[in-house]
Write a protein that holds these residues in place. Structure first.
Motif, mmCIF file in Angstrom:
data_model
loop_
_atom_site.group_PDB
_atom_site.id
_atom_site.type_symbol
_atom_site.label_atom_id
_atom_site.label_comp_id
_atom_site.label_asym_id
_atom_site.label_seq_id
_atom_site.Cartn_x
_atom_site.Cartn_y
_atom_site.Cartn_z
ATOM 1 N N ARG A 106 56.194 48.699 27.268
ATOM 2 C CA ARG A 106 57.535 49.122 26.888
ATOM 3 C C ARG A 106 58.377 49.467 28.111
ATOM 4 N N ALA A 107 59.663 49.147 27.995
ATOM 5 C CA ALA A 107 60.621 49.503 29.043
ATOM 6 C C ALA A 107 61.977 49.718 28.387
ATOM 7 N N LYS A 108 62.960 50.097 29.188
ATOM 8 C CA LYS A 108 64.300 50.311 28.635
ATOM 9 C C LYS A 108 65.278 49.369 29.321
ATOM 10 N N ALA A 109 66.243 48.937 28.537
ATOM 11 C CA ALA A 109 67.226 47.999 29.081
ATOM 12 C C ALA A 109 67.908 48.608 30.309
ATOM 13 N N GLY A 110 68.047 47.819 31.335
ATOM 14 C CA GLY A 110 68.679 48.274 32.567
ATOM 15 C C GLY A 110 67.663 48.713 33.611
ATOM 16 N N GLU A 111 66.394 48.730 33.245
ATOM 17 C CA GLU A 111 65.368 49.151 34.198
ATOM 18 C C GLU A 111 64.842 47.957 35.013
ATOM 19 N N ARG A 112 64.331 48.327 36.164
ATOM 20 C CA ARG A 112 63.573 47.345 36.937
ATOM 21 C C ARG A 112 62.101 47.597 36.644
ATOM 22 N N VAL A 113 61.419 46.575 36.164
ATOM 23 C CA VAL A 113 60.001 46.716 35.814
ATOM 24 C C VAL A 113 59.140 46.189 36.958
ATOM 25 N N ARG A 114 58.191 47.016 37.308
ATOM 26 C CA ARG A 114 57.199 46.605 38.313
ATOM 27 C C ARG A 114 55.843 46.585 37.616
ATOM 28 N N LEU A 115 55.377 45.383 37.313
ATOM 29 C CA LEU A 115 54.103 45.204 36.616
ATOM 30 C C LEU A 115 53.000 45.009 37.646
ATOM 31 N N ILE A 116 52.069 45.949 37.674
ATOM 32 C CA ILE A 116 50.916 45.804 38.562
ATOM 33 C C ILE A 116 49.769 45.267 37.714
ATOM 34 N N ILE A 117 49.396 44.038 37.983
ATOM 35 C CA ILE A 117 48.451 43.328 37.119
ATOM 36 C C ILE A 117 47.056 43.331 37.742
ATOM 37 N N HIS A 118 46.127 43.942 37.039
ATOM 38 C CA HIS A 118 44.728 44.024 37.501
ATOM 39 C C HIS A 118 43.920 42.930 36.820
ATOM 40 N N ASN A 119 43.396 42.033 37.585
ATOM 41 C CA ASN A 119 42.645 40.912 37.010
ATOM 42 C C ASN A 119 41.148 41.169 37.120
ATOM 43 N N ALA A 120 40.439 40.991 36.007
ATOM 44 C CA ALA A 120 38.992 41.260 35.995
ATOM 45 C C ALA A 120 38.148 40.007 36.168
ATOM 46 N N ASP A 121 38.785 38.841 36.088
ATOM 47 C CA ASP A 121 37.935 37.647 36.203
ATOM 48 C C ASP A 121 38.661 36.455 36.827
ATOM 49 N N VAL A 122 38.995 35.474 36.016
ATOM 50 C CA VAL A 122 39.500 34.202 36.546
ATOM 51 C C VAL A 122 41.026 34.199 36.633
ATOM 52 N N ARG A 123 41.567 33.119 37.155
ATOM 53 C CA ARG A 123 43.011 32.995 37.310
ATOM 54 C C ARG A 123 43.707 32.920 35.950
ATOM 55 N N HIS A 124 44.751 33.699 35.812
ATOM 56 C CA HIS A 124 45.611 33.657 34.634
ATOM 57 C C HIS A 124 47.057 33.525 35.116
ATOM 58 N N THR A 125 47.965 33.423 34.181
ATOM 59 C CA THR A 125 49.393 33.425 34.528
ATOM 60 C C THR A 125 50.131 34.233 33.472
ATOM 61 N N LEU A 126 50.991 35.140 33.927
ATOM 62 C CA LEU A 126 51.825 35.884 32.984
ATOM 63 C C LEU A 126 53.106 35.093 32.764
ATOM 64 N N VAL A 127 53.334 34.710 31.514
ATOM 65 C CA VAL A 127 54.545 33.968 31.185
ATOM 66 C C VAL A 127 55.292 34.724 30.090
ATOM 67 N N ILE A 128 56.557 35.061 30.383
ATOM 68 C CA ILE A 128 57.434 35.639 29.356
ATOM 69 C C ILE A 128 58.567 34.637 29.190
ATOM 70 N N PRO A 129 58.420 33.712 28.246
ATOM 71 C CA PRO A 129 59.361 32.592 28.141
ATOM 72 C C PRO A 129 60.815 33.034 28.014
ATOM 73 N N ASP A 130 61.072 34.074 27.172
ATOM 74 C CA ASP A 130 62.462 34.482 26.927
ATOM 75 C C ASP A 130 63.138 35.060 28.163
ATOM 76 N N LEU A 131 62.344 35.537 29.114
ATOM 77 C CA LEU A 131 62.916 36.154 30.311
ATOM 78 C C LEU A 131 62.765 35.259 31.546
ATOM 79 N N GLY A 132 62.223 34.082 31.351
ATOM 80 C CA GLY A 132 62.062 33.149 32.467
ATOM 81 C C GLY A 132 61.065 33.634 33.502
ATOM 82 N N ILE A 133 60.062 34.410 33.054
ATOM 83 C CA ILE A 133 59.085 34.959 33.997
ATOM 84 C C ILE A 133 57.792 34.145 33.941
#
Ligand code: CUA
Length: 176
Positions: A106-133
């Protein structure tokens, strides 16, 4: 005819030498016979390696699942900090086969989000289609920085095939 015994004697000696020569010359062929089993051993050593190549993925999955489970829930809670009038929200999220933890952030509109992603195994990709991430997540993790400007629920997923449960890696970013 007095030479006959000498000739016979010479023939006998020749025959004996021939026999010795035959014995000596055939001995080098013995290592060749040993060399054949040696190569067979090499072949038999290669075959297990080939078998291992097809298995390590499954083995590593089973070994790392318990580790990932022990990591679950151990990430710091989200924090916020105002920098130059903009609220920066730091969120820790775990990823592993085949889930995000937590899978709702969760976040609030107008915020800058810093996602620190901890990976436990193999390569993944975070995709948020609606935000172009689209953020690549190598095995040692990744950090994603982005602004959230509009309210809503934005689904995210894994964009890199990572095993049979790949398609189940779904989550939601809720912007309030
Ligand atoms: Cu994780 Cu695909």
């Amino acid at each position: 005819m007095n030479n006959l015994p000498y000739i016979i004697g010479a023939l006998v000696i020749l025959a004996v030498m021939e026999g010795i020569a035959w014995f000596v010359l055939r001995t080098p062929s013995v290592p060749e016979f040993e060399a054949v089993p040696a190569t067979e051993e090499k072949v038999s050593q290669v075959q297990p390696e080939k078998q291992e190549q097809s298995e390590p993925l499954q083995v590593s999955l089973e070994e790392k699942k318990p580790e990932a489970t022990s990591d679950s829930g151990s990430f710091p809670s989200p924090t916020t900090e105002v920098v130059d009038g903009v609220t920066e929200r730091t969120i820790h999220i775990g990823v592993r086969q085949w889930e995000w933890n937590p899978n709702v952030i969760r976040a609030k509109a107008g915020e800058r989000v810093r996602l620190i992603i901890h990976n436990a195994d193999v390569r993944h990709t975070l995709v948020i289609p609606d935000l172009g991430i689209d953020v690549d997540i190598p095995p040692d993790g990744a950090v994603a920085d982005f602004m959230v400007t509009k309210k809503g629920s934005f689904d995210f997923l894994c964009g890199t095939y990572c095993g049979v449960g790949h398609a189940e890696m779904q989550g939601t970013l809720v912007v309030e």
